[in-house]
Enzyme design. Structure first.
Site, PDB file in Angstrom:
ATOM      1  N   ILE A 119       0.825  -1.208   0.000  1.00 47.24           N
ATOM      2  CA  ILE A 119       0.000   0.000   0.000  1.00 47.24           C
ATOM      3  C   ILE A 119       0.858   1.256   0.000  1.00 47.24           C
ATOM      4  O   ILE A 119       0.587   2.217  -0.732  1.00 47.24           O
ATOM      5  CB  ILE A 119      -0.952   0.001   1.219  1.00 47.24           C
ATOM      6  N   ASP A 165      11.843   2.392   5.283  1.00 41.55           N
ATOM      7  CA  ASP A 165      11.427   1.003   5.086  1.00 41.55           C
ATOM      8  C   ASP A 165      12.643   0.111   5.286  1.00 41.55           C
ATOM      9  O   ASP A 165      13.698   0.351   4.685  1.00 41.55           O
ATOM     10  CB  ASP A 165      10.846   0.813   3.673  1.00 41.55           C
ATOM     11  N   THR A 200       9.537  -6.578   4.256  1.00 40.95           N
ATOM     12  CA  THR A 200       8.503  -7.052   3.332  1.00 40.95           C
ATOM     13  C   THR A 200       8.371  -6.133   2.123  1.00 40.95           C
ATOM     14  O   THR A 200       7.695  -6.489   1.162  1.00 40.95           O
ATOM     15  CB  THR A 200       7.121  -7.140   4.034  1.00 40.95           C
ATOM     16  N   ALA A 242       4.301   1.307   8.296  1.00 47.59           N
ATOM     17  CA  ALA A 242       5.264   0.279   8.699  1.00 47.59           C
ATOM     18  C   ALA A 242       4.716  -0.507   9.895  1.00 47.59           C
ATOM     19  O   ALA A 242       4.305   0.076  10.896  1.00 47.59           O
ATOM     20  CB  ALA A 242       6.596   0.919   9.049  1.00 47.59           C
ATOM     21  N   TYR A 259      -1.554  -8.983  16.958  1.00 56.36           N
ATOM     22  CA  TYR A 259      -1.519  -8.008  15.873  1.00 56.36           C
ATOM     23  C   TYR A 259      -2.674  -7.024  15.995  1.00 56.36           C
ATOM     24  O   TYR A 259      -2.488  -5.802  15.952  1.00 56.36           O
ATOM     25  CB  TYR A 259      -1.575  -8.712  14.514  1.00 56.36           C
ATOM     26  N   LYS A 301      -2.687  -2.870  16.902  1.00 56.18           N
ATOM     27  CA  LYS A 301      -3.321  -1.801  16.126  1.00 56.18           C
ATOM     28  C   LYS A 301      -4.279  -0.988  17.003  1.00 56.18           C
ATOM     29  O   LYS A 301      -4.336   0.249  16.907  1.00 56.18           O
ATOM     30  CB  LYS A 301      -4.063  -2.389  14.927  1.00 56.18           C
ATOM     31  N   ILE A 333      -7.087 -23.135  -2.707  1.00 58.09           N
ATOM     32  CA  ILE A 333      -7.605 -23.622  -1.431  1.00 58.09           C
ATOM     33  C   ILE A 333      -8.586 -22.615  -0.856  1.00 58.09           C
ATOM     34  O   ILE A 333      -8.321 -21.415  -0.818  1.00 58.09           O
ATOM     35  CB  ILE A 333      -6.458 -23.872  -0.433  1.00 58.09           C
ATOM     36  N   ILE A 334      -9.729 -23.121  -0.427  1.00 59.15           N
ATOM     37  CA  ILE A 334     -10.703 -22.320   0.302  1.00 59.15           C
ATOM     38  C   ILE A 334     -10.890 -22.953   1.671  1.00 59.15           C
ATOM     39  O   ILE A 334     -11.193 -24.151   1.779  1.00 59.15           O
ATOM     40  CB  ILE A 334     -12.049 -22.240  -0.433  1.00 59.15           C
TER      41      ILE A 334
END
Length: 310
Positions: free
Chosen positions: A15, A33, A37, A77, A144, A148, A203-204
């Site tokens: 993004i 950065d 990733t 980040a 995680y 946030k 795969i689902i």
């Protein structure tokens, strides 16, 4: 936005690079950065004269000296992997919360006009009050998501204590060209595309009737810029405000690729929520809207990018 000094943390990511590409011709852009990733090739012009690239981790930098004379900060980040956050919550807290507090402190010390923070719909957790409003009480179910939510509280506290203007953007399921199929972040679309292109069964997890609210990455970048320019201090869901099942999504991609491959269904993952849908009323507060009629076209653009990559 023109003639501004902007900082984008995580600016080489999926993004962040779109935000950089939209701003760099008319503004001075600094990217921080650590390339954990990110990918410099995500930038349209890595050698642009308006670009200053700092290849460091946020926690290793003296942000007070870096943030001199900046107008806006876009903070993307983060450690975004839920499984990694569960495996190592201390690292998740360091990379997400500690770095954010350091950045906020630097913004205050240098009179930065505004910070735009990339948050996540993950903080809502398993909440059935759909469509989800920003006023819902956070119910994070992973370190995680908790990180946030913690960052959001810190940002609000810096507004109340120091007057640092902010907008928090809670992304739902972002997709588009350049998305890493191995990314832990909303990677179902690139996984479907790549599997079909490689003549493999996608795969689902579960029965495929779980629903998500997807939004195109270029729209997300636009929302960031509008949020910076807005006078709004608060939280905004960034989504289309429309749900689609994983089965419906697969059929769109399968038909676009003219494939007859049948997906492989596996047991649902414990961390997955069943349904997700955003209330998008607050998007008007940053003068942002999405044309939902473009969704299948955006899927097609994403497919074409992956075709070219392969």
């Amino acid at each position: 936005m023109k003639n501004k000094n902007v900082l984008i943390t995580g600016g080489l990511g999926f993004i962040g690079s779109y935000i950089a590409n939209q701003l760099i011709d008319d503004n001075n852009v600094t990217i921080i950065d650590d390339l954990s990733t990110g990918n410099i090739n995500y930038l349209n012009n890595p050698n642009h004269e308006n670009l200053n690239l700092i290849k460091k981790n946020l926690n290793s930098l003296d942000l007070n000296s870096i943030l001199i004379d900046f107008d806006y900060v876009f903070h993307l980040a983060a450690l975004v992997s839920v499984p990694l956050s569960v495996k190592n919550p201390i690292t998740c807290n360091l990379e997400n919360v500690t770095s954010t507090v350091n950045l906020l402190n630097g913004c205050v010390n240098n009179n930065v006009k505004k910070i735009v923070f990339s948050s996540s719909s993950a903080i809502y957790g398993e909440n059935n009050n759909l469509p989800l409003k920003e006023t819902e009480v956070p119910m994070p179910s992973s370190p995680y998501a908790a990180s946030k939510a913690s960052c959001e509280l810190y940002i609000k506290s810096f507004f109340e204590s120091y007057g640092l203007d902010y907008t928090i953007l809670r992304y739902f399921n972002v997709f588009g060209p350049k998305q890493d199929k191995n990314s832990p972040y909303a990677a179902v679309i690139p996984n479907f595309i790549n599997a079909i292109l490689e003549n493999k069964q996608p795969i689902i997890y579960g029965d495929g009737e779980q629903t998500r609210d997807f939004i195109f990455v270029e729209d997300v970048a636009k929302a960031n810029i509008l949020a910076a320019e807005s006078q709004y201090n608060g939280i905004v869901n960034i989504a289309r405000g429309e749900k689609i099942s994983i089965n419906q999504l697969y059929n769109i991609i399968k038909n676009e690729l003219d494939s007859e491959i049948v997906p492989k269904y596996l047991p649902p993952r414990m961390s997955d929520i069943k349904h997700s849908l955003a209330n998008i009323d607050n998007m008007s507060k940053i003068k942002f809207n999405v044309n939902n009629h473009l969704f299948e076209h955006q899927i097609k653009c994403t497919i074409n990018w992956f075709k070219n990559e392969l």
